[in-house]
Scaffold this active site. Structure first.
Site, PDB file in Angstrom:
ATOM      1  N   SER A  15       3.355  -2.566  10.270  1.00 41.85           N
ATOM      2  CA  SER A  15       4.800  -2.563  10.525  1.00 41.85           C
ATOM      3  C   SER A  15       5.498  -3.872  10.141  1.00 41.85           C
ATOM      4  O   SER A  15       6.440  -4.295  10.807  1.00 41.85           O
ATOM      5  CB  SER A  15       5.088  -2.214  11.988  1.00 41.85           C
ATOM      6  OG  SER A  15       4.647  -0.885  12.256  1.00 41.85           O
ATOM      7  N   GLU A  70      -6.786   4.405   7.812  1.00 46.67           N
ATOM      8  CA  GLU A  70      -6.654   5.847   7.531  1.00 46.67           C
ATOM      9  C   GLU A  70      -7.936   6.390   6.897  1.00 46.67           C
ATOM     10  O   GLU A  70      -8.317   7.535   7.129  1.00 46.67           O
ATOM     11  CB  GLU A  70      -5.418   6.092   6.656  1.00 46.67           C
ATOM     12  CG  GLU A  70      -4.138   5.915   7.475  1.00 46.67           C
ATOM     13  CD  GLU A  70      -2.957   5.346   6.722  1.00 46.67           C
ATOM     14  OE1 GLU A  70      -2.908   5.437   5.487  1.00 46.67           O
ATOM     15  OE2 GLU A  70      -2.064   4.769   7.382  1.00 46.67           O
ATOM     16  N   HIS A 109      -9.412   0.860   4.863  1.00 50.81           N
ATOM     17  CA  HIS A 109      -8.120   1.031   5.542  1.00 50.81           C
ATOM     18  C   HIS A 109      -8.330   1.954   6.747  1.00 50.81           C
ATOM     19  O   HIS A 109      -9.161   2.872   6.701  1.00 50.81           O
ATOM     20  CB  HIS A 109      -7.095   1.642   4.572  1.00 50.81           C
ATOM     21  CG  HIS A 109      -5.723   1.648   5.164  1.00 50.81           C
ATOM     22  ND1 HIS A 109      -5.302   2.655   5.996  1.00 50.81           N
ATOM     23  CD2 HIS A 109      -4.705   0.757   5.081  1.00 50.81           C
ATOM     24  CE1 HIS A 109      -4.066   2.377   6.403  1.00 50.81           C
ATOM     25  NE2 HIS A 109      -3.686   1.232   5.852  1.00 50.81           N
ATOM     26  N   GLY A 117       2.291   1.825  10.773  1.00 51.87           N
ATOM     27  CA  GLY A 117       3.229   2.943  10.650  1.00 51.87           C
ATOM     28  C   GLY A 117       3.914   3.314  11.959  1.00 51.87           C
ATOM     29  O   GLY A 117       4.537   4.361  12.071  1.00 51.87           O
ATOM     30  N   ASN A 172       0.869  -1.179   0.000  1.00 53.35           N
ATOM     31  CA  ASN A 172       0.000   0.000   0.000  1.00 53.35           C
ATOM     32  C   ASN A 172       0.908   1.232   0.000  1.00 53.35           C
ATOM     33  O   ASN A 172       1.490   1.571   1.021  1.00 53.35           O
ATOM     34  CB  ASN A 172      -0.892  -0.044   1.259  1.00 53.35           C
ATOM     35  CG  ASN A 172      -1.747   1.196   1.411  1.00 53.35           C
ATOM     36  OD1 ASN A 172      -1.830   2.023   0.493  1.00 53.35           O
ATOM     37  ND2 ASN A 172      -2.374   1.339   2.562  1.00 53.35           N
ATOM     38  N   LYS A 212       0.152   4.273  -0.270  1.00 54.17           N
ATOM     39  CA  LYS A 212      -0.465   5.474   0.323  1.00 54.17           C
ATOM     40  C   LYS A 212      -0.167   6.696  -0.558  1.00 54.17           C
ATOM     41  O   LYS A 212      -0.125   6.563  -1.781  1.00 54.17           O
ATOM     42  CB  LYS A 212       0.012   5.654   1.768  1.00 54.17           C
ATOM     43  CG  LYS A 212      -0.175   4.371   2.583  1.00 54.17           C
ATOM     44  CD  LYS A 212       0.008   4.526   4.058  1.00 54.17           C
ATOM     45  CE  LYS A 212      -0.190   3.175   4.728  1.00 54.17           C
ATOM     46  NZ  LYS A 212      -0.095   3.222   6.183  1.00 54.17           N
ATOM     47  N   GLU A 262      -5.554  -5.408  10.337  1.00 52.13           N
ATOM     48  CA  GLU A 262      -4.509  -4.415  10.581  1.00 52.13           C
ATOM     49  C   GLU A 262      -4.793  -3.666  11.877  1.00 52.13           C
ATOM     50  O   GLU A 262      -5.560  -2.681  11.877  1.00 52.13           O
ATOM     51  CB  GLU A 262      -4.468  -3.409   9.435  1.00 52.13           C
ATOM     52  CG  GLU A 262      -4.132  -4.012   8.096  1.00 52.13           C
ATOM     53  CD  GLU A 262      -3.524  -2.969   7.173  1.00 52.13           C
ATOM     54  OE1 GLU A 262      -2.411  -3.183   6.696  1.00 52.13           O
ATOM     55  OE2 GLU A 262      -4.158  -1.921   6.958  1.00 52.13           O
TER      56      GLU A 262
HETATM   57  P1  PGA Z   1       2.820  -0.091   7.653  1.00 48.49           P
HETATM   58  O1  PGA Z   1       1.368   0.155   7.011  1.00 48.49           O
HETATM   59  O2  PGA Z   1       3.341  -1.367   7.064  1.00 48.49           O
HETATM   60  O3  PGA Z   1       3.631   1.110   7.267  1.00 48.49           O
HETATM   61  O4  PGA Z   1       2.612  -0.216   9.133  1.00 48.49           O
HETATM   62  C1  PGA Z   1       0.464  -0.901   6.817  1.00 48.49           C
HETATM   63  C2  PGA Z   1      -0.790  -0.377   6.174  1.00 48.49           C
HETATM   64  O5  PGA Z   1      -1.150   0.785   6.421  1.00 48.49           O
HETATM   65  O6  PGA Z   1      -1.442  -1.085   5.394  1.00 48.49           O
END
Ligand code: PGA
Length: 252
Positions: A215, A99, A97, A175, A9, A11, A169
């Site tokens: 992560s 976010e 997601h 993140g 992803n 982003k 997730e």
């Molecule tokens: P990350 O993000 O691997 O940077 O923690 C995962 C995601 O948002 O799908």
């Protein structure tokens, strides 16, 4: 045997030139990867057309969108429909997601409609669910996941749902550099399979791919993927670098 899936992803990252370069280097660095591993890259909307062209002859390396609108079409300035994605040969779309849920206030009802639009257009939803740290601290994490899936995804008929991908997730792991332990992730994946078995069938529970995200890095991927109910990963930060991304894919 369930599909093994490694999805990146991106982003809101990369310029057009950087995107082209990253895809070219992904094509090279995935050499030697098992042919049964499906790689997916969720690129920003503006790069979808180029990414689809660049990956035209690349088996098991597909393009995803990061979102779509819940309506078929209409006066929604700035939005992108599933029908548009279909017309660009996009095969997957991330829905729900954290976010989108937390920054853009997308609720379960919107997400259920987004899943419907994606499916109507033959696009596979990668449907995300995940609890906040406070939910886990209060031991509400199972309840939260059950509610997100019940409201966002479980309205689908079993034969349709069987074409979807679920991504667990935990929001506190996204993140942050703080990944769920393999045991915590496995425990939730088993819980999700039990929900699927209870509401649908054992067959569906055994068949649906469930990815972990939060992560994941080359150094912690193998321990997660060794868990029997973790079928792959949804990777954020580490998908922005081809070595890390394919390094993770080589761990599955
Ligand atoms: P990350 O993000 O691997 O940077 O923690 C995962 C995601 O948002 O799908």
């Amino acid at each position: 045997m369930r599909a093994k899936i490694i999805a990146g992803n991106w982003k809101m990252h990369k310029t057009a030139a950087e995107a082209t370069e990253l895809i070219a280097s992904l094509i090279e660095s995935r050499n030697g990867l098992d042919t049964d591993v499906q790689l997916i890259i969720a690129v920003p909307f503006v790069y979808i057309a180029d990414a689809v062209k660049q990956l035209a002859n690349q088996p098991n390396l597909a393009v995803s969108a990061q979102n779509c609108h819940w309506a078929g079409r209409g006066a929604f300035t700035g939005e992108i429909s599933a029908e548009m994605l279909k017309s660009m040969d996009v095969e997957f779309v991330i829905i729900g997601h954290s976010e989108r849920r937390h920054i853009f206030n997308e609720d379960d009802a919107m997400l259920a409609k987004k899943a419907d639009r994606a499916i109507e257009n033959g696009i596979t939803p990668i449907f995300c669910c995940g609890e906040l740290i406070g939910d886990r601290e209060q031991n509400r994490h199972f309840e939260v996941i059950e509610e997100q899936l019940a409201k966002g995804l479980f309205h689908l008929k079993e034969d349709i749902l069987s074409k979807c991908i679920i991504a667990y997730e935990p929001v506190w792991a996204i993140g942050t550099g703080r990944t769920a332990t393999p045991e915590q992730a496995q425990e939730m994946h088993v819980f999700i399979r039990k929900l699927l078995a209870g509401k649908f069938s054992d067959q569906l529970a055994g068949k649906l791919p469930i990815l972990y995200g939060g992560s994941i890095k080359p150094g912690n991927a193998k321990a997660l993927f060794d868990m029997p109910d973790i079928d792959g990963g949804l990777i954020g930060g580490a998908s922005l670098n081809s070595e890390d991304f394919t390094g993770i894919a080589h761990s599955i």
